[in-house]
Design a protein around this motif. Structure first.
Motif, short mmCIF file in Angstrom:
data_model
loop_
_atom_site.label_atom_id
_atom_site.label_comp_id
_atom_site.label_asym_id
_atom_site.label_seq_id
_atom_site.Cartn_x
_atom_site.Cartn_y
_atom_site.Cartn_z
N GLY A 105 -12.65 6.22 1.66
CA GLY A 105 -12.71 4.83 2.10
C GLY A 105 -12.35 4.66 3.56
O GLY A 105 -12.80 3.71 4.20
N SER A 106 -11.54 5.56 4.11
CA SER A 106 -11.16 5.44 5.51
C SER A 106 -12.30 5.78 6.45
O SER A 106 -12.24 5.45 7.63
N ALA A 157 -0.50 6.98 1.91
CA ALA A 157 -1.85 7.45 2.24
C ALA A 157 -2.82 6.29 2.40
O ALA A 157 -3.66 6.27 3.32
N ARG A 158 -2.73 5.29 1.53
CA ARG A 158 -3.63 4.14 1.62
C ARG A 158 -3.34 3.30 2.86
O ARG A 158 -4.25 2.71 3.44
N MET A 162 -6.33 10.59 2.94
CA MET A 162 -6.68 9.18 3.07
C MET A 162 -7.84 8.78 2.19
O MET A 162 -7.99 7.61 1.85
N GLY A 163 -8.70 9.72 1.81
CA GLY A 163 -9.82 9.38 0.94
C GLY A 163 -11.06 8.99 1.73
O GLY A 163 -11.02 8.78 2.94
N ARG A 217 -9.29 2.33 9.12
CA ARG A 217 -10.44 1.46 8.92
C ARG A 217 -10.38 0.25 9.87
O ARG A 217 -11.39 -0.13 10.48
N SER A 222 -4.71 -8.48 -4.89
CA SER A 222 -3.71 -8.54 -3.82
C SER A 222 -3.32 -9.98 -3.59
O SER A 222 -4.14 -10.88 -3.64
N LEU A 277 0.83 -1.19 0.00
CA LEU A 277 0.00 0.00 0.00
C LEU A 277 0.87 1.25 0.00
O LEU A 277 1.96 1.27 0.57
N SER A 278 0.38 2.29 -0.64
CA SER A 278 1.06 3.58 -0.58
C SER A 278 0.92 4.17 0.81
O SER A 278 0.17 3.67 1.66
N ALA A 304 -5.08 5.06 5.68
CA ALA A 304 -6.51 4.80 5.56
C ALA A 304 -6.84 3.38 5.97
O ALA A 304 -7.88 3.13 6.60
N TRP A 305 -5.97 2.42 5.65
CA TRP A 305 -6.19 1.03 6.03
C TRP A 305 -6.18 0.87 7.54
O TRP A 305 -7.04 0.21 8.12
#
Length: 510
Positions: A203-204, A155-156, A200-201, A163, A486, A152-153, A159-160
């Motif tokens: 999705g988080s 930022a992702r 993070m977008g 979550r 993944s 994952l990057s 966010a992960w």
């Protein structure tokens, strides 16, 4: 149900057909006073090391390959009835099937310790903390070179984690009900709250698995709040930043704490003369020197008494570890329950529990994983899995397995073709010269546990065969369907017809 069986039960809910093999190594409690090196007096803590290794088989005839690993520590402070679960490293190899089991493994592991009904540490107030920093590999050397691994990057990754923390917080909040309290904090240094959400977008924001339990996220740090006690509160009337900020391994906060502790504010000669009253009173010089020495020992080092937690985190945003072009994040979760929810009587914090292993065993396995094997290809990953899992069983059987030696600097490239292990990412080492002296630690009254074959079968190793419907394909734009990618999955897309635009011809003489 122990933690091994708890993790296997959660993995059994994953879609698809495969078999999981897990090794859970939890050491016996040991006395430790290194978490708060600048606290005076240092708190008495007990630490346990945790290492979880998860391997996967696509079918009974396929080889077993490690797919995920977790390294963590649990610190217990009985004086304040607090404990901390620090998640040090989490990594995957990318050699497994889709969907990858890492999120399920991590979420179930955190909830096992966060939920007071399953928590093996008798502490009313429990903290979960981690530092999120995206890297290609952490626990599996050379796994970033495998094409199937897609890290994952930055930022992702944040966010992960937001979550995952949100899902655990929702589950624990629902389990403890209104009698308990759950608070969640996060901060992305260098970003305000709005910027962090944008980075993070959306999705988080989908953070809770339960619609009824909804613990609120607080953007910031937990070291100024008073709702949930901290493991090392400062004495009344004394402010010392060293009582608030713990020093975890491979944590960028450590080097900043060192700089604050070793920053001395010069005192002007005029002020020194005003405060020097040795000529005015006729006291004993030796007693005055003793009082000065006592006052100097009790006074916080450097500017630890001047920097508040809010200022510390504001200045942390300008540190090199946090502004080096990548997004990093600090995440904390606090859980507090009343005394009535705790077991009675409470066991001794040093008493070993069934299934625990000596610390030397965890260190040996981790050293072999980081320096003796690599995961750049499926064949090398298979050999690495066989060696690491065989070492765990061999140590429990009382055998001394033959481990490959770490790569030396003088070895040629041909001799180390199978051990091309680059150094794993780490925070630069902290300053250790000049730290306050460590008090002598009394010996443990309990004997070190012995890992036996019975312990291996009952608590360490376990397996489960998953047989569930496969993951349905996700509908995408333009009529394409994408299966999980993944962990070595592939993408199957329908054929897309591209229409060309015909240009309008110009009329003669126009």
């Amino acid at each position: 149900m122990n933690i091994r069986d708890h993790l296997l039960a959660a993995l059994n809910t994953l879609p698809g057909v495969r078999e999981f093999h897990i090794h859970v190594l939890v050491t016996a409690p040991a006395k430790d006073n290194s978490l708060y090196p600048y606290a005076s007096p240092r708190p008495r803590l007990y630490v346990q090391d945790i290492l979880i290794l998860l391997s996967e088989q696509a079918n009974p005839d396929a080889p077993r390959i490690l797919v995920a690993a977790v390294e963590a520590c649990v610190y217990h402070a009985p004086a304040t009835d607090c404990a901390i679960l620090y998640i040090s490293k989490i990594d995957s190899t990318g050699h497994g099937l889709a969907p990858p089991p890492t999120a399920t493994l991590v979420r179930t592991f955190i909830r096992w310790y966060a939920d007071p009904t399953t928590r093996p540490v008798a502490a009313r107030h429990f903290w979960v903390q981690l530092f999120a920093r995206a890297q290609g590999q952490y626990l599996f050397p050379n796994s970033s070179e495998y094409p199937g691994k897609r890290p994952l990057s930055d930022a992702r990754l944040c966010a992960w984690w937001r979550r995952v923390f949100g899902q655990v917080g929702g589950d624990v909040c629902e389990a403890i009900g209104v009698e308990g309290r759950v608070e969640m904090y996060y901060v992305l240094p260098g970003h305000n709250e709005l910027e962090a959400l944008q980075v993070m977008g959306s999705g988080s924001l989908l953070s809770n698995s339960s619609p009824t339990a909804n613990p609120q996220w607080l953007y910031g740090h937990p070291y100024s709040q008073t709702n949930i006690p901290l493991p090392c509160p400062p004495p009344e009337g004394l402010h010392n930043l060293g009582h608030y900020i713990p020093s975890f391994e491979d944590d960028p906060k450590n080097r900043f704490m060192d700089e604050i502790a070793f920053t001395d504010t010069p005192v002007s000669p005029r002020k020194r003369r005003r405060t020097d009253t040795s000529r005015d009173n006729g006291g004993d010089p030796e007693s005055r020197d003793g009082e000065k020495e006592k006052d100097r020992k009790g006074r916080p080092m450097g500017e630890l008494s001047k920097v508040e937690p809010d200022e510390f985190w504001e200045r942390m945003s300008f540190r090199q570890e946090c502004v080096a072009g990548a997004v990093t994040g600090f995440f904390s979760m606090g859980i507090s329950v009343p005394e009535a929810c705790m077991p009675s009587p409470r066991p001794s914090p040093l008493a070993p529990q069934p299934g625990q292993v000596p610390r030397s065993m965890n260190r040996r396995i981790l050293s072999s994983l980081l320096t003796g094997v690599e995961f750049s290809t499926p064949e090398r990953a298979r050999k690495a899995t066989e060696l690491i899992e065989g070492t765990v069983r061999g140590l429990c059987e009382g055998l001394a397995p033959t481990l490959p030696p770490p790569r030396s600097k003088n070895q040629s490239a041909e001799a180390t073709q199978d051990l091309l292990v680059p150094p794993l990412p780490r925070t630069p080492p902290r300053r250790t010269v000049g730290l306050p002296p460590v008090e002598d630690i009394s010996p443990n009254p309990f004997d070190e546990p012995e890992a036996t074959l019975e312990t291996y079968k009952a608590h360490i190793y376990g397996s489960i065969t998953v047989s569930n419907p496969p993951l349905p394909p996700k509908a995408a734009v333009d009529g394409t369907t994408t299966e999980g990618t993944s962990g070595g999955g592939t993408e199957n897309k329908t054929k897309i017809h591209v229409l060309t635009v015909r240009k309008k011809k110009k009329r003669p003489g126009a």
